[in-house]
Design a protein around this motif. Sequence first.
Motif, PDB file in Angstrom:
ATOM      1  N   TYR A  14      -5.914 -13.026   7.099  1.00  0.00           N
ATOM      2  CA  TYR A  14      -6.607 -12.587   5.880  1.00  0.00           C
ATOM      3  C   TYR A  14      -6.868 -13.752   4.926  1.00  0.00           C
ATOM      4  CZ  TYR A  14      -4.852  -8.194   7.773  1.00  0.00           C
ATOM      5  OH  TYR A  14      -4.544  -7.146   8.606  1.00  0.00           O
ATOM      6  N   PHE A  15      -7.086 -14.959   5.445  1.00  0.00           N
ATOM      7  CA  PHE A  15      -7.241 -16.155   4.611  1.00  0.00           C
ATOM      8  C   PHE A  15      -8.339 -15.977   3.560  1.00  0.00           C
ATOM      9  CE2 PHE A  15      -5.574 -19.648   7.735  1.00  0.00           C
ATOM     10  CZ  PHE A  15      -4.380 -18.961   7.844  1.00  0.00           C
ATOM     11  N   GLY A  16      -7.950 -16.017   2.311  1.00  0.00           N
ATOM     12  CA  GLY A  16      -8.890 -16.014   1.184  1.00  0.00           C
ATOM     13  C   GLY A  16      -9.659 -14.734   0.957  1.00  0.00           C
ATOM     14  N   ALA A  17      -9.443 -13.732   1.811  1.00  0.00           N
ATOM     15  CA  ALA A  17     -10.350 -12.577   1.877  1.00  0.00           C
ATOM     16  C   ALA A  17     -10.101 -11.514   0.814  1.00  0.00           C
ATOM     17  CB  ALA A  17     -10.251 -11.937   3.257  1.00  0.00           C
ATOM     18  N   LEU A  18     -11.127 -10.689   0.624  1.00  0.00           N
ATOM     19  CA  LEU A  18     -10.984  -9.469  -0.164  1.00  0.00           C
ATOM     20  C   LEU A  18     -10.300  -8.438   0.722  1.00  0.00           C
ATOM     21  CD1 LEU A  18     -14.461  -9.264  -1.889  1.00  0.00           C
ATOM     22  CD2 LEU A  18     -12.286  -9.989  -2.891  1.00  0.00           C
ATOM     23  N   ILE A  19      -9.344  -7.703   0.148  1.00  0.00           N
ATOM     24  CA  ILE A  19      -8.555  -6.751   0.913  1.00  0.00           C
ATOM     25  C   ILE A  19      -8.819  -5.336   0.416  1.00  0.00           C
ATOM     26  CG2 ILE A  19      -6.217  -6.075   1.577  1.00  0.00           C
ATOM     27  CD1 ILE A  19      -7.013  -8.879   2.625  1.00  0.00           C
ATOM     28  N   GLY A  20      -9.126  -4.431   1.338  1.00  0.00           N
ATOM     29  CA  GLY A  20      -9.338  -3.031   1.021  1.00  0.00           C
ATOM     30  C   GLY A  20      -9.461  -2.243   2.311  1.00  0.00           C
ATOM     31  N   ARG A  21      -9.494  -0.905   2.276  1.00  0.00           N
ATOM     32  CA  ARG A  21      -9.398  -0.206   1.000  1.00  0.00           C
ATOM     33  C   ARG A  21      -8.000  -0.271   0.391  1.00  0.00           C
ATOM     34  NH1 ARG A  21     -12.557   5.526   1.117  1.00  0.00           N
ATOM     35  NH2 ARG A  21     -14.471   4.856   2.176  1.00  0.00           N
ATOM     36  N   TYR A  22      -6.991  -0.514   1.213  1.00  0.00           N
ATOM     37  CA  TYR A  22      -5.654  -0.478   0.636  1.00  0.00           C
ATOM     38  C   TYR A  22      -4.881  -1.747   0.947  1.00  0.00           C
ATOM     39  CZ  TYR A  22      -1.629   1.475  -1.569  1.00  0.00           C
ATOM     40  OH  TYR A  22      -0.601   1.676  -2.470  1.00  0.00           O
ATOM     41  N   GLY A  23      -4.716  -2.584  -0.064  1.00  0.00           N
ATOM     42  CA  GLY A  23      -3.939  -3.812   0.076  1.00  0.00           C
ATOM     43  C   GLY A  23      -2.484  -3.486   0.369  1.00  0.00           C
ATOM     44  N   ASN A  24      -1.912  -4.238   1.295  1.00  0.00           N
ATOM     45  CA  ASN A  24      -0.549  -4.059   1.793  1.00  0.00           C
ATOM     46  C   ASN A  24      -0.388  -2.775   2.618  1.00  0.00           C
ATOM     47  OD1 ASN A  24       2.583  -4.155   1.841  1.00  0.00           O
ATOM     48  ND2 ASN A  24       1.894  -6.135   1.058  1.00  0.00           N
ATOM     49  N   ARG A  25       0.834  -2.264   2.719  1.00  0.00           N
ATOM     50  CA  ARG A  25       1.143  -1.305   3.775  1.00  0.00           C
ATOM     51  C   ARG A  25       1.121   0.164   3.354  1.00  0.00           C
ATOM     52  NH1 ARG A  25       3.647  -5.994   4.407  1.00  0.00           N
ATOM     53  NH2 ARG A  25       3.621  -6.925   6.472  1.00  0.00           N
ATOM     54  N   LEU A  42      -4.526   7.004   9.509  1.00  0.00           N
ATOM     55  CA  LEU A  42      -5.158   5.678   9.535  1.00  0.00           C
ATOM     56  C   LEU A  42      -4.783   4.939  10.811  1.00  0.00           C
ATOM     57  CD1 LEU A  42      -3.950   4.714   5.933  1.00  0.00           C
ATOM     58  CD2 LEU A  42      -6.144   5.778   6.501  1.00  0.00           C
ATOM     59  N   PHE A  43      -5.475   3.849  11.075  1.00  0.00           N
ATOM     60  CA  PHE A  43      -5.168   3.011  12.232  1.00  0.00           C
ATOM     61  C   PHE A  43      -3.919   2.178  11.923  1.00  0.00           C
ATOM     62  CE2 PHE A  43      -5.529  -0.799  14.842  1.00  0.00           C
ATOM     63  CZ  PHE A  43      -5.863  -0.250  16.078  1.00  0.00           C
ATOM     64  N   LYS A  44      -2.974   2.199  12.869  1.00  0.00           N
ATOM     65  CA  LYS A  44      -1.744   1.422  12.664  1.00  0.00           C
ATOM     66  C   LYS A  44      -1.940   0.023  13.237  1.00  0.00           C
ATOM     67  CE  LYS A  44       1.169   5.520  13.072  1.00  0.00           C
ATOM     68  NZ  LYS A  44       2.164   6.199  13.917  1.00  0.00           N
ATOM     69  N   ASN A  45      -2.103  -0.946  12.363  1.00  0.00           N
ATOM     70  CA  ASN A  45      -2.335  -2.326  12.826  1.00  0.00           C
ATOM     71  C   ASN A  45      -1.154  -3.248  12.528  1.00  0.00           C
ATOM     72  OD1 ASN A  45      -2.819  -2.154  10.058  1.00  0.00           O
ATOM     73  ND2 ASN A  45      -4.188  -3.907  10.073  1.00  0.00           N
ATOM     74  N   ASP A  46      -0.024  -2.655  12.101  1.00  0.00           N
ATOM     75  CA  ASP A  46       1.154  -3.466  11.764  1.00  0.00           C
ATOM     76  C   ASP A  46       2.378  -2.665  12.192  1.00  0.00           C
ATOM     77  OD1 ASP A  46       2.341  -5.799  10.414  1.00  0.00           O
ATOM     78  OD2 ASP A  46       3.041  -4.348   8.930  1.00  0.00           O
ATOM     79  N   GLY A  47       2.683  -2.718  13.504  1.00  0.00           N
ATOM     80  CA  GLY A  47       3.762  -1.875  14.030  1.00  0.00           C
ATOM     81  C   GLY A  47       3.401  -0.425  13.820  1.00  0.00           C
ATOM     82  N   ASP A  48       4.271   0.314  13.147  1.00  0.00           N
ATOM     83  CA  ASP A  48       4.028   1.733  12.915  1.00  0.00           C
ATOM     84  C   ASP A  48       3.231   1.976  11.619  1.00  0.00           C
ATOM     85  OD1 ASP A  48       4.360   4.475  13.566  1.00  0.00           O
ATOM     86  OD2 ASP A  48       5.990   4.622  12.087  1.00  0.00           O
ATOM     87  N   ASN A  49       2.797   0.897  10.983  1.00  0.00           N
ATOM     88  CA  ASN A  49       2.180   1.031   9.657  1.00  0.00           C
ATOM     89  C   ASN A  49       0.741   0.510   9.626  1.00  0.00           C
ATOM     90  OD1 ASN A  49       4.773   1.900   8.742  1.00  0.00           O
ATOM     91  ND2 ASN A  49       5.378  -0.257   8.596  1.00  0.00           N
ATOM     92  N   THR A  50       0.056   0.834   8.520  1.00  0.00           N
ATOM     93  CA  THR A  50      -1.293   0.309   8.298  1.00  0.00           C
ATOM     94  C   THR A  50      -1.192  -0.822   7.285  1.00  0.00           C
ATOM     95  OG1 THR A  50      -2.229   2.487   8.693  1.00  0.00           O
ATOM     96  CG2 THR A  50      -3.645   0.909   7.559  1.00  0.00           C
ATOM     97  N   LEU A  51      -1.796  -1.964   7.621  1.00  0.00           N
ATOM     98  CA  LEU A  51      -1.739  -3.119   6.715  1.00  0.00           C
ATOM     99  C   LEU A  51      -3.146  -3.549   6.307  1.00  0.00           C
ATOM    100  CD1 LEU A  51      -0.138  -5.524   5.388  1.00  0.00           C
ATOM    101  CD2 LEU A  51      -0.434  -6.732   7.549  1.00  0.00           C
ATOM    102  N   HIS A  52      -3.329  -3.758   4.985  1.00  0.00           N
ATOM    103  CA  HIS A  52      -4.561  -4.360   4.460  1.00  0.00           C
ATOM    104  C   HIS A  52      -5.840  -3.673   4.938  1.00  0.00           C
ATOM    105  CE1 HIS A  52      -2.101  -7.304   2.602  1.00  0.00           C
ATOM    106  NE2 HIS A  52      -1.989  -8.159   3.592  1.00  0.00           N
ATOM    107  N   GLY A  53      -5.827  -2.347   4.975  1.00  0.00           N
ATOM    108  CA  GLY A  53      -7.063  -1.603   5.222  1.00  0.00           C
ATOM    109  C   GLY A  53      -7.264  -1.075   6.620  1.00  0.00           C
ATOM    110  N   GLY A  54      -6.444  -1.549   7.581  1.00  0.00           N
ATOM    111  CA  GLY A  54      -6.537  -0.989   8.940  1.00  0.00           C
ATOM    112  C   GLY A  54      -7.133  -1.968   9.926  1.00  0.00           C
ATOM    113  N   GLN A  55      -7.857  -1.386  10.904  1.00  0.00           N
ATOM    114  CA  GLN A  55      -8.365  -2.202  12.009  1.00  0.00           C
ATOM    115  C   GLN A  55      -9.431  -3.212  11.553  1.00  0.00           C
ATOM    116  OE1 GLN A  55     -10.099   0.140  15.203  1.00  0.00           O
ATOM    117  NE2 GLN A  55      -9.230  -1.254  16.692  1.00  0.00           N
ATOM    118  N   ARG A  56     -10.387  -2.702  10.770  1.00  0.00           N
ATOM    119  CA  ARG A  56     -11.434  -3.586  10.225  1.00  0.00           C
ATOM    120  C   ARG A  56     -11.564  -3.296   8.749  1.00  0.00           C
ATOM    121  NH1 ARG A  56     -17.053  -3.884  11.523  1.00  0.00           N
ATOM    122  NH2 ARG A  56     -17.013  -6.030  10.844  1.00  0.00           N
TER     123      ARG A  56
END
Length: 379
Positions: free
Chosen positions: A97-108, A123-137
Amino acid sequence: MRLNHLVAAILILFTLTAADGWAQKAKSTMQKQEWGKTADGQQVYLYTLSNKKGMVAEITTYGGAVVSLKVPDRKGEFADIVQGYPNLEGYVTDKGYFGALIGRYGNRIAHGQFVLDGKTYTLFKNDGDNTLHGGQRGFNKKVWTAKDVSTAAGPALELTYLSPDGEEGFPGNLSVKVVYTLTNENELKIDYSATTDKDTVLNLTNHSYFNLSGQGSGDILGHELMLRATRYTPVDSGLIPTGELAPVKGTPFDFTKSTAIGARINDDNEQLKLAKGYDHNFVLDGKMGTMHLAAEVYDPKSGRVMDVTTTEPGVQFYTGNFLDGTVTGKDGKVYKHRYALCLETQHFPDSPNHPSFPTTELKPGQHYHSTTVYKFSAR
Ligand code: GLA
């Protein structure tokens, strides 16, 4: 001899006047260049914002990422102080996530799920069992529409994106606007706003990786940090907040007085071990919704100082624990363990599942607004 002196004096005077005129003429500018196309054919641009003091920021419409940020040190020498990639491909394949805008939901968001108005959203789980920084895309992988909205304050770039209803599992058509201003006071100001046509949740932030000695130049353990936070949100093994707002007093999380980041990072502390360093949300003492100081970072090497002020109630302090030297960025720099730090202003992680946290809900008719300013100086 006398005549020589007179000529010399006139010459000096002329040079000084010319130099003065030159300095006054140093303008804030905005330049646009094509920066390649995405696989689905969308044109991406790179904008270069320069302020009157010579500070320069490059921002791409891909993910709205801050690609570079050139800031003077105590001797007036400029260095690029954010991690990034030399080209679009780097951002397309980026996982940090270098320098990027994060959404819809920043963090987990825990278990990739939340309930809103009695309905469960998945939501899509992209961080183990959790969703991080908005999901898959997330918003970091979208092409934003740009517009030059510069003012007397400095060059300003407006980025907009319409996130369709159901994108990444989130309800509502969400219209998002982010304005980056590189002020003539050496600030990078980020204004976020959004509206929705259905009840939804959101938490926008920027994920710049700072190293005030210069990007890729070494670890940030010698940087001194002050956080205006007497509490933080401890996490479980998935880095999901337990719900507790714990006092920082007497722990390695106490940055109320400026302290070197590396001073306690390897302490025998359960929270530090879970996150392999600092990767925690701090509960800011300032009043949410009004601009308050969140953090000050000082680099004794270069003398650069970064002050972070925000309207947000929290800030994620992350010490690049997942950087492992496998990514090569701008100028061939290799980003190793703890080579940069992030200060992601935000609402608390997993707020949709913690009714006691400040709400991240947005309803039709309401206007989401959030501002964060990164101000640079040197001493
Ligand atoms: C945030 C998270 C970290 C990590 C980084 C990106 O700071 O809290 O755990 O995911 O983003 O690598």
